[in-house]
Design a protein around this motif. Structure first.
Motif, short mmCIF file in Angstrom:
data_model
loop_
_atom_site.label_atom_id
_atom_site.label_comp_id
_atom_site.label_asym_id
_atom_site.label_seq_id
_atom_site.Cartn_x
_atom_site.Cartn_y
_atom_site.Cartn_z
N ALA A 14 51.00 43.21 48.05
CA ALA A 14 51.75 44.63 47.23
C ALA A 14 53.38 44.91 47.22
O ALA A 14 54.89 44.80 47.56
CB ALA A 14 51.65 45.90 48.40
N THR A 15 54.34 43.30 49.09
CA THR A 15 55.33 43.33 49.64
C THR A 15 56.12 42.80 48.24
O THR A 15 56.87 42.69 47.98
CB THR A 15 55.01 42.92 50.33
OG1 THR A 15 54.64 41.47 50.88
CG2 THR A 15 54.80 43.37 51.78
N GLU A 16 55.23 42.32 46.93
CA GLU A 16 55.76 41.09 46.26
C GLU A 16 56.10 41.73 45.36
O GLU A 16 56.86 41.34 44.25
CB GLU A 16 55.01 39.67 45.95
CG GLU A 16 54.90 38.69 47.24
CD GLU A 16 54.15 37.58 47.09
OE1 GLU A 16 53.76 37.37 45.92
OE2 GLU A 16 54.22 36.58 47.45
N LYS A 17 55.09 42.87 44.99
CA LYS A 17 55.75 43.52 42.93
C LYS A 17 56.55 43.80 42.44
O LYS A 17 57.23 43.70 41.92
CB LYS A 17 54.52 44.07 42.76
CG LYS A 17 54.50 44.98 41.93
CD LYS A 17 53.16 45.58 41.17
CE LYS A 17 52.77 45.92 39.68
NZ LYS A 17 51.69 46.90 39.98
N THR A 18 57.44 44.28 43.61
CA THR A 18 58.98 45.37 43.00
C THR A 18 59.40 43.73 42.71
O THR A 18 60.00 44.23 41.92
CB THR A 18 59.36 46.12 44.10
OG1 THR A 18 58.36 46.78 45.14
CG2 THR A 18 60.74 46.67 43.30
N ALA A 19 60.15 43.22 43.07
CA ALA A 19 61.51 42.35 42.90
C ALA A 19 59.91 41.33 42.16
O ALA A 19 61.13 41.00 40.94
CB ALA A 19 60.77 41.03 43.94
N ARG A 20 59.08 41.18 41.68
CA ARG A 20 58.32 40.53 40.30
C ARG A 20 58.36 41.61 38.99
O ARG A 20 58.79 41.06 38.06
CB ARG A 20 57.21 39.91 40.69
CG ARG A 20 56.73 38.91 41.44
CD ARG A 20 55.68 38.38 41.92
NE ARG A 20 54.69 37.65 40.92
CZ ARG A 20 54.06 36.91 40.54
NH1 ARG A 20 52.94 37.22 42.07
NH2 ARG A 20 53.29 36.32 39.64
N VAL A 21 58.44 42.93 38.94
CA VAL A 21 58.49 43.46 38.23
C VAL A 21 59.71 43.97 37.78
O VAL A 21 60.36 43.79 36.82
CB VAL A 21 57.85 44.74 38.17
CG1 VAL A 21 58.44 45.71 37.20
CG2 VAL A 21 56.35 44.88 38.80
N GLY A 22 60.80 43.55 39.07
CA GLY A 22 62.54 43.36 38.72
C GLY A 22 63.08 42.54 38.30
O GLY A 22 63.59 42.60 36.70
N GLY A 23 62.05 41.16 38.25
CA GLY A 23 62.02 39.93 36.88
C GLY A 23 62.32 40.26 35.68
O GLY A 23 62.26 39.81 34.90
N VAL A 24 60.39 40.64 35.41
CA VAL A 24 60.26 41.10 34.45
C VAL A 24 61.09 41.84 32.88
O VAL A 24 61.52 41.21 32.10
CB VAL A 24 59.11 41.25 33.63
CG1 VAL A 24 58.41 41.95 32.87
CG2 VAL A 24 57.57 40.98 34.49
#
Length: 243
Positions: A14-24
């Protein structure tokens, strides 16, 4: 919130999703509106028009348009005379929206970089909260719904436009083939980014079906919840009230 969440068909911490969506969304910001037209055949414009008619913005109201970076919903509500705050976690999307607003001569909108799960706005501040095609990208959806409830005044209304589960049998099969095979190719052709659009399609598949998402809205404290399917559930307008 669980320790893992979906990122398309992948389960990630869960801690990774915000950053990965931000990259998208940093990747697709510049071509986001062009791709919306290409993927939906322009239908997204009609869906957004219908959505804003349901919201019924009024002069003097305070409205928060969450995940509204490129301004599509805010621009439709602006003629009502409501005071609109456009919030998005992604500064690249906000930059696109602010540039579009400047071209339209719209200087009355407020633009705010904000995380839907942890809003900095005060309690009971807004008359309406809107979010269009953004809730499925949030890491902790129940937290975002609770925040929406918190910042609304009593009598405030929540409206969400989101892709959902197609319930028309024949159309569901056609859409499944189109979205999985053709949308990533369109992403590569128009945005030079097939992977981001593959994620966006996969995120739709992992989003809760209409009854389950309506239940989540109720659990956040909203009453008189309603679901309005469009095109057999391809998209849906969800709504609720705070009392």
């Amino acid at each position: 919130m669980t320790d893992t969440v979906s990122f398309g068909y992948e389960d990630i911490p869960a801690t990774e999703k915000t950053a990965r969506v931000g990259g998208v969304f940093r990747s697709v910001a510049g071509s986001y509106d062009l791709m919306n037209d290409a993927m939906s055949g322009g239908m997204h414009r009609l869906w957004k028009d219908r959505f804003v008619r349901r919201v019924k913005p009024r002069a003097g109201e305070q409205i928060l348009d969450m995940a509204g970076g490129t301004g599509d919903i805010a621009f439709r509500m602006e003629p009502s005379g409501a005071a609109i705050t456009v919030a998005d976690i992604n500064p690249a999307m906000l930059e696109v929206g602010m540039a579009r607003a400047q071209k339209r001569g719209l200087d009355g909108l407020v633009w705010s970089e904000a995380n839907a799960e942890v809003l900095t706005f005060p309690d009971r501040f807004f008359d309406a909260y809107t979010i269009a095609f953004g809730i499925r990208n949030v890491t902790d959806i129940p937290a975002a719904l609770r925040e929406a409830h918190r910042v609304l005044r009593r009598g405030g209304r929540f409206f969400c436009l989101e892709f959902s589960t197609v319930e028309w049998p024949g159309f569901a099969d056609v859409y499944d083939v189109y979205s999985h095979r053709l949308v990533p190719r369109l992403g590569q052709l128009l945005a030079r980014d097939a992977e981001s659009y593959r994620y966006l399609i996969e995120s739709i598949r992992r989003f809760p079906p209409m009854p389950a998402f309506e239940a989540m809205i109720r659990e956040a404290g909203f009453v008189n919840t309603r679901v309005e399917p469009i095109m057999g559930g391809l998209v849906a307008i969800h709504s609720g009230w705070k009392i």
